[in-house]
Design a protein around this motif. Structure first.
Motif, mmCIF file in Angstrom:
data_model
loop_
_atom_site.group_PDB
_atom_site.id
_atom_site.type_symbol
_atom_site.label_atom_id
_atom_site.label_comp_id
_atom_site.label_asym_id
_atom_site.label_seq_id
_atom_site.Cartn_x
_atom_site.Cartn_y
_atom_site.Cartn_z
ATOM 1 N N ARG A 139 0.710 -1.604 0.158
ATOM 2 C CA ARG A 139 -0.199 -0.160 0.499
ATOM 3 C C ARG A 139 0.904 1.618 0.062
ATOM 4 O O ARG A 139 0.620 1.931 -0.967
ATOM 5 N N GLU A 140 2.100 1.539 0.840
ATOM 6 C CA GLU A 140 3.145 2.438 0.316
ATOM 7 C C GLU A 140 3.658 2.659 -0.339
ATOM 8 O O GLU A 140 3.722 4.084 -0.779
ATOM 9 N N ASP A 141 3.827 1.400 -0.962
ATOM 10 C CA ASP A 141 4.531 1.275 -2.076
ATOM 11 C C ASP A 141 3.620 2.078 -3.345
ATOM 12 O O ASP A 141 4.186 3.564 -4.011
ATOM 13 N N GLU A 142 2.091 2.030 -3.640
ATOM 14 C CA GLU A 142 1.289 2.561 -4.145
ATOM 15 C C GLU A 142 1.314 3.628 -3.779
ATOM 16 O O GLU A 142 0.753 4.647 -4.293
ATOM 17 N N ARG A 143 1.077 4.699 -2.741
ATOM 18 C CA ARG A 143 1.279 6.017 -2.175
ATOM 19 C C ARG A 143 2.310 6.768 -2.781
ATOM 20 O O ARG A 143 1.954 7.692 -2.763
ATOM 21 N N GLN A 144 3.680 6.284 -2.417
ATOM 22 C CA GLN A 144 4.484 6.588 -3.364
ATOM 23 C C GLN A 144 4.646 6.864 -4.081
ATOM 24 O O GLN A 144 4.986 7.552 -4.715
ATOM 25 N N ARG A 145 4.203 5.507 -5.380
ATOM 26 C CA ARG A 145 4.766 6.498 -6.431
ATOM 27 C C ARG A 145 3.164 7.320 -6.808
ATOM 28 O O ARG A 145 3.565 7.925 -7.797
ATOM 29 N N ARG A 146 1.859 7.282 -6.647
ATOM 30 C CA ARG A 146 0.687 8.686 -6.571
ATOM 31 C C ARG A 146 1.527 9.852 -5.933
ATOM 32 O O ARG A 146 1.178 10.656 -7.337
ATOM 33 N N LEU A 147 2.216 10.068 -5.064
ATOM 34 C CA LEU A 147 2.570 10.899 -5.170
ATOM 35 C C LEU A 147 3.949 11.583 -4.983
ATOM 36 O O LEU A 147 4.198 12.863 -5.619
#
Length: 269
Positions: A139-147
């Protein structure tokens, strides 16, 4: 929370209060050879609020079987990763860059970012703990890519993000070590980090020494004010209260007069 024994007492520091010092260090950072963080305000917000995740847990004051409050390092990963995600949502809502930086900070507990390896990094876990960490990292990998996409973090800004991330580890470690070790002569050399954002910036190992009378010496000294003084809220409770949960919680929630007071000085005397 941070739990430290001192004589017949326990000194208890909320994670969110320790993070105040991290934020103050970020705001004061930048004495040569160190550069100030950039973007400045977002980096300060990330440092100041990175442990917002622990607020609900700390205020509930869960205790071990022996009556001692749980230190943050004793909490199961299946619990802490859930707290991390909630706190990161809140930080991101306040400041997107701060949310990215804080997300990297927490995911870095379990996977290395830019070569930094945390001391408490688990080597192997089974069952629910492993599943919780795997789900959190996804989930945090996805958050980081998005941000990263939203903020336009290109190659130049990635170097900037790297420096801010590594310095956040220093701000966090300094504050944690002040709160959990006290001032009894403990010292350490932190992992080497770039002192500035330029590709040719020197790499520095920050040395810290905790001395009697509330002194923390840093070398090379990174803070613009000298000396730099801070007061971290704390609650002091007698160990005799550990068997009395109701009285302990009353002291925890009503306390406010105590503090960890620290004066930062240059390592050179």
């Amino acid at each position: 929370m941070i739990v430290r024994e001192e004589g017949e007492d326990l000194v208890l520091v909320r994670q969110s209060d320790h993070a105040l010092l991290s934020g103050w260090l970020a705001a004061a950072w930048g004495a040569p050879p160190w550069a100030a963080p950039e973007p400045y305000l977002s980096s300060v917000v990330a440092a100041r609020l990175h442990d917002l995740a622990w607020t609900t847990f700390d205020e509930a004051l869960p205790c071990r079987a022996d009556g001692r409050p749980y230190a943050f390092s004793e909490v199961a990963r299946s619990v802490s990763t859930r707290l991390y995600a909630q706190g990161l949502d809140a930080v991101q809502a306040i400041d997107a860059y701060a949310g990215l930086l804080a997300s990297l900070h927490f995911s870095g507990f379990f996977t290395s970012h830019w070569g930094w390896s945390h001391r408490g990094r688990p080597q192997s876990l089974d069952g629910d703990e492993e599943d919780a960490i795997r789900g959190f990292l996804e989930r945090e990998d996805e958050r980081q890519r998005r941000l990263r996409d939203r903020l336009g973090v290109d190659q130049v800004r990635d170097r900037q993000l790297m420096c801010n991330y590594l310095w956040l580890q220093l701000w966090d470690r300094i504050s944690l070590d002040v709160c959990r070790h006290g001032f009894t002569g403990w010292s350490a050399d932190y992992p080497a980090t770039p002192a500035g954002r330029r590709e040719d910036a020197e790499t520095v190992r920050l040395h810290v020494e905790l001395e009697p009378d509330g002194v923390c010496r840093l070398d090379p000294y990174p803070l613009l004010p000298h000396p730099f003084r801070a007061r971290i809220p704390a609650v002091r409770v007698p160990t005799a209260l550990l068997g009395d949960g109701a009285t302990l919680r009353r002291a925890w929630r009503a306390g406010g007069a105590d503090a960890v007071e620290v004066t930062f000085l240059s390592g050179s005397r």
